[in-house]
Design a protein around this motif. Structure first.
Motif, PDB file in Angstrom:
ATOM      1  N   HIS A  45      20.838 -26.084 -30.968  1.00  0.00           N
ATOM      2  CA  HIS A  45      19.493 -26.498 -31.340  1.00  0.00           C
ATOM      3  C   HIS A  45      18.463 -25.471 -30.847  1.00  0.00           C
ATOM      4  CE1 HIS A  45      21.370 -30.041 -32.624  1.00  0.00           C
ATOM      5  NE2 HIS A  45      21.289 -30.755 -31.519  1.00  0.00           N
ATOM      6  N   PRO A  46      17.423 -25.249 -31.605  1.00  0.00           N
ATOM      7  CA  PRO A  46      16.371 -24.339 -31.119  1.00  0.00           C
ATOM      8  C   PRO A  46      15.662 -24.929 -29.908  1.00  0.00           C
ATOM      9  CG  PRO A  46      15.713 -25.432 -33.167  1.00  0.00           C
ATOM     10  CD  PRO A  46      17.145 -25.772 -32.956  1.00  0.00           C
ATOM     11  N   VAL A  47      15.194 -24.051 -29.035  1.00  0.00           N
ATOM     12  CA  VAL A  47      14.514 -24.462 -27.811  1.00  0.00           C
ATOM     13  C   VAL A  47      13.120 -23.859 -27.794  1.00  0.00           C
ATOM     14  CG1 VAL A  47      16.604 -24.794 -26.461  1.00  0.00           C
ATOM     15  CG2 VAL A  47      15.573 -22.538 -26.585  1.00  0.00           C
ATOM     16  N   THR A  48      12.221 -24.496 -27.043  1.00  0.00           N
ATOM     17  CA  THR A  48      10.844 -24.029 -26.937  1.00  0.00           C
ATOM     18  C   THR A  48      10.593 -23.235 -25.659  1.00  0.00           C
ATOM     19  OG1 THR A  48      10.226 -26.142 -25.930  1.00  0.00           O
ATOM     20  CG2 THR A  48      10.011 -25.949 -28.329  1.00  0.00           C
ATOM     21  N   GLU A  49      11.379 -23.479 -24.602  1.00  0.00           N
ATOM     22  CA  GLU A  49      11.189 -22.761 -23.352  1.00  0.00           C
ATOM     23  C   GLU A  49      11.540 -21.292 -23.536  1.00  0.00           C
ATOM     24  OE1 GLU A  49      12.861 -25.417 -23.783  1.00  0.00           O
ATOM     25  OE2 GLU A  49      12.391 -26.985 -22.318  1.00  0.00           O
ATOM     26  N   SER A  50      10.680 -20.430 -23.065  1.00  0.00           N
ATOM     27  CA  SER A  50      10.887 -18.999 -23.287  1.00  0.00           C
ATOM     28  C   SER A  50      12.098 -18.482 -22.530  1.00  0.00           C
ATOM     29  CB  SER A  50       9.634 -18.227 -22.861  1.00  0.00           C
ATOM     30  OG  SER A  50       9.342 -18.464 -21.483  1.00  0.00           O
ATOM     31  N   HIS A  51      12.330 -18.959 -21.295  1.00  0.00           N
ATOM     32  CA  HIS A  51      13.462 -18.445 -20.530  1.00  0.00           C
ATOM     33  C   HIS A  51      14.792 -18.845 -21.156  1.00  0.00           C
ATOM     34  CE1 HIS A  51      12.817 -22.530 -18.996  1.00  0.00           C
ATOM     35  NE2 HIS A  51      14.058 -22.505 -18.562  1.00  0.00           N
ATOM     36  N   LEU A  52      14.876 -20.095 -21.683  1.00  0.00           N
ATOM     37  CA  LEU A  52      16.099 -20.510 -22.362  1.00  0.00           C
ATOM     38  C   LEU A  52      16.295 -19.745 -23.663  1.00  0.00           C
ATOM     39  CD1 LEU A  52      16.263 -24.397 -21.899  1.00  0.00           C
ATOM     40  CD2 LEU A  52      17.679 -22.642 -20.817  1.00  0.00           C
ATOM     41  N   ARG A  53      15.205 -19.511 -24.378  1.00  0.00           N
ATOM     42  CA  ARG A  53      15.309 -18.782 -25.642  1.00  0.00           C
ATOM     43  C   ARG A  53      15.796 -17.353 -25.410  1.00  0.00           C
ATOM     44  NH1 ARG A  53      10.772 -20.021 -27.171  1.00  0.00           N
ATOM     45  NH2 ARG A  53       9.587 -18.133 -26.661  1.00  0.00           N
ATOM     46  N   ILE A  54      15.299 -16.703 -24.363  1.00  0.00           N
ATOM     47  CA  ILE A  54      15.728 -15.333 -24.072  1.00  0.00           C
ATOM     48  C   ILE A  54      17.184 -15.312 -23.603  1.00  0.00           C
ATOM     49  CG2 ILE A  54      15.331 -13.362 -22.552  1.00  0.00           C
ATOM     50  CD1 ILE A  54      12.361 -14.085 -22.563  1.00  0.00           C
ATOM     51  N   ALA A  55      17.540 -16.271 -22.755  1.00  0.00           N
ATOM     52  CA  ALA A  55      18.922 -16.320 -22.269  1.00  0.00           C
ATOM     53  C   ALA A  55      19.903 -16.561 -23.407  1.00  0.00           C
ATOM     54  CB  ALA A  55      19.054 -17.410 -21.204  1.00  0.00           C
ATOM     55  N   TRP A  56      19.558 -17.476 -24.325  1.00  0.00           N
ATOM     56  CA  TRP A  56      20.457 -17.748 -25.441  1.00  0.00           C
ATOM     57  C   TRP A  56      20.526 -16.549 -26.386  1.00  0.00           C
ATOM     58  CZ3 TRP A  56      24.446 -19.278 -27.594  1.00  0.00           C
ATOM     59  CH2 TRP A  56      24.567 -19.455 -28.972  1.00  0.00           C
ATOM     60  N   ARG A  57      19.440 -15.837 -26.557  1.00  0.00           N
ATOM     61  CA  ARG A  57      19.458 -14.662 -27.428  1.00  0.00           C
ATOM     62  C   ARG A  57      20.399 -13.592 -26.882  1.00  0.00           C
ATOM     63  NH1 ARG A  57      14.244 -10.890 -29.178  1.00  0.00           N
ATOM     64  NH2 ARG A  57      15.418  -9.499 -30.577  1.00  0.00           N
ATOM     65  N   ILE A  58      20.367 -13.392 -25.569  1.00  0.00           N
ATOM     66  CA  ILE A  58      21.267 -12.409 -24.958  1.00  0.00           C
ATOM     67  C   ILE A  58      22.723 -12.859 -25.089  1.00  0.00           C
ATOM     68  CG2 ILE A  58      21.907 -11.301 -22.787  1.00  0.00           C
ATOM     69  CD1 ILE A  58      18.970 -11.458 -21.959  1.00  0.00           C
ATOM     70  N   ALA A  59      22.986 -14.137 -24.791  1.00  0.00           N
ATOM     71  CA  ALA A  59      24.355 -14.647 -24.901  1.00  0.00           C
ATOM     72  C   ALA A  59      24.849 -14.610 -26.338  1.00  0.00           C
ATOM     73  CB  ALA A  59      24.418 -16.077 -24.353  1.00  0.00           C
ATOM     74  N   ARG A  60      23.971 -14.899 -27.285  1.00  0.00           N
ATOM     75  CA  ARG A  60      24.383 -14.884 -28.692  1.00  0.00           C
ATOM     76  C   ARG A  60      24.703 -13.467 -29.159  1.00  0.00           C
ATOM     77  NH1 ARG A  60      19.724 -16.730 -32.133  1.00  0.00           N
ATOM     78  NH2 ARG A  60      19.128 -14.575 -31.756  1.00  0.00           N
ATOM     79  N   LEU A  61      23.904 -12.463 -28.729  1.00  0.00           N
ATOM     80  CA  LEU A  61      24.176 -11.085 -29.119  1.00  0.00           C
ATOM     81  C   LEU A  61      25.502 -10.605 -28.540  1.00  0.00           C
ATOM     82  CD1 LEU A  61      20.610  -9.496 -28.738  1.00  0.00           C
ATOM     83  CD2 LEU A  61      21.809 -10.082 -30.863  1.00  0.00           C
TER      84      LEU A  61
END
Length: 469
Positions: free
Chosen positions: A404-420
């Motif tokens: 699910h998409p998240v609004t918190e910036s730290h979670l969004r950045i962490a998930w982007r790194i893990a997804r890449l």
């Protein structure tokens, strides 16, 4: 969760005991309010000289006195009544009955058997993890069965119904709440129908549903060959012999491909159990019961593959990366399929530091490996490359749910790194020729088509074999 369904059993009974071990009843706040109101009205009427006001308080006091004298009792023998604090028969009791054996994902059913005792009304508070609490008031009868239903897509060990039961009598006496149920049940994963699956190029065994590349008894013709010592007489092709050797100097036999069975090993990466909500990845919060986690998807996918292989007559084994127990060796048959499904339901994550494997799980020779993983670290790549170096074909099933998409910036950045990082691993697997099949969301509907395409591709690259590879 709904109240209403079918009857089931577990034999766990609550006897209505307090924390200090005593059994019994206590007066309700309604009794206290009636006495206080009666005394107040009576005192005000006497002091004010208002007889009518004093008489209004008398009925409340009489009703309270009558209710007090009607303390709940229980029949111990013919014509004998015992004190409720000394005899548990007067206390309402509940027995949660659940079906024997394991349940299947989708809907759990149970029945609460209520023995009201001396109560005339029984109050129930029914709850379950991830569900809203339901409160029910039942008119007491000599005995009553309350059917319960619980919907969930989760598999494995799951908490079921937790019920608080309390009885009341004449709205004056009430029982202290007791807990019923609160047990855990093992929910087995369901299996989806699949078509043909990719199999290893080399088949083993003396018999089976597939045609191998070696000579033997089978239905697929290989060639016509002159009779040699060791050939069976029933293999003689008399028409070919009469055409090629009219004088019967040489006999010709029909040689066929032998049948064999395939061997597959299901490897479940149960080190991770993550859901679509990133907030629960840190170990906080509650996973929703209507959203499957990565381990739920892995159980479902592995059960589907195992069912398709066993129904095709092949041998299937099971290995759990998070548990160092003895794996299930490859075997066939419906009984073995039940063992595999039960083993999948028991798979659960453990401490990652304690489950690090020095070497990959041992795989039988000429077996294909189905790896069910989230590919959130480099361990799957190491396993796949090791198996392929030993000549085992590998199929990777991606079991990470749609996040699910998240609004918190730290979670969004962490998930982007893990997804890449995860996308790089998947791209590396695809570049090395390892098929990766997605088993989450809408991509699950395309899994059957992908399996069929892989099976057909394997047929084209295996000489001397037709039908399923």
């Amino acid at each position: 969760m709904t109240v209403g369904g079918v009857i089931v059993s577990d034999g766990r009974t609550s006897r209505g005991e307090r924390a200090d071990g005593r059994r019994g009843w206590q007066l309700t706040s309604a009794y206290t309010a009636a006495v206080a109101a009666g005394v107040l009205l009576l005192a005000v009427g006497v002091l004010a000289g208002r007889a009518d006001l004093a008489l209004i308080g008398v009925p409340g006091l009489l009703a309270a006195a009558w209710a007090r004298s009607g303390r709940p009792g229980s029949v111990v023998g013919p014509g004998t009544v015992a004190d409720a604090d000394d005899d548990a028969a007067a206390v309402p009791r509940g027995t949660l009955r659940e079906p024997e054996g394991s349940a299947t994902a989708g809907e759990l059913i149970a029945t609460l058997h209520v023995a009201p005792g001396a109560a005339d009304v029984v109050h129930l508070r029914i709850g379950a993890a991830g569900h809203r609490t339901t409160e029910v008031a039942l008119h007491a009868t000599p005995a009553r069965d309350v059917p319960l239903r619980l919907s969930s897509v989760r598999t494995g060990p799951q908490d079921t119904f937790a019920i608080d039961l309390r009885g009341s009598l004449h709205a004056t006496w009430e029982q202290e709440p007791v807990q019923v149920g609160g047990t855990r049940r093992l929910v087995l994963p369901a299996a989806a129908p699949l078509g043909r699956l990719p199999l290893p190029q080399r088949l083993r065994g003396l018999t089976g549903p597939h045609s191998s590349r070696r000579l033997g008894d089978g239905a697929e013709l290989r060639d016509i060959h002159p009779f040699t010592p060791g050939d069976r007489l029933r293999r003689i092709d008399w028409r070919t012999t009469a055409r090629r050797s009219p004088d019967l100097d040489t006999l010709y036999v029909r040689r066929t491909y032998a049948t064999a069975e395939a061997t597959a090993v299901l490897v479940v990466d149960s080190r991770d159990d993550v859901g679509p909500d990133l907030h629960t990845w840190r170990g906080y919060g509650t996973l929703r019961v209507d959203e499957p986690t990565s381990l739920d998807l892995a159980r479902h996918a592995a059960a589907s593959v195992a069912r398709a292989l066993v129904e095709g007559g092949d041998r299937v084994g099971l290995e759990d990366l998070a548990r160092r127990r003895r794996p299930l060796p490859p075997a066939s048959g419906r009984r073995h399929l039940r063992r595999i499904v039960h083993g999948l339901a028991l798979a659960h994550p453990k401490d990652r530091a304690s489950v690090h494997r020095v070497r990959p799980p041992q795989v039988p020779a000429d077996a294909i490996v189905y790896l069910f993983t989230t590919v959130l670290d480099d361990e799957p790549l190491h396993l796949v490359r090791t198996w392929r170096a030993k000549g085992h074909p590998v199929v990777v099933i991606d079991t990470l749910p749609d996040v699910h998409p998240v609004t918190e910036s730290h979670l969004r950045i962490a998930w982007r790194i893990a997804r890449l990082e995860r996308d790089d691993r998947l791209a590396a697997l695809t570049g090395e020729g390892v098929p990766v099949i997605r088993w989450a969301g809408s991509a699950r509907d395309q899994a059957t088509i992908r399996f069929e395409a892989l099976a057909r591709a394997a047929e084209r690259h295996v000489p001397g074999r037709t039908g399923t590879p």
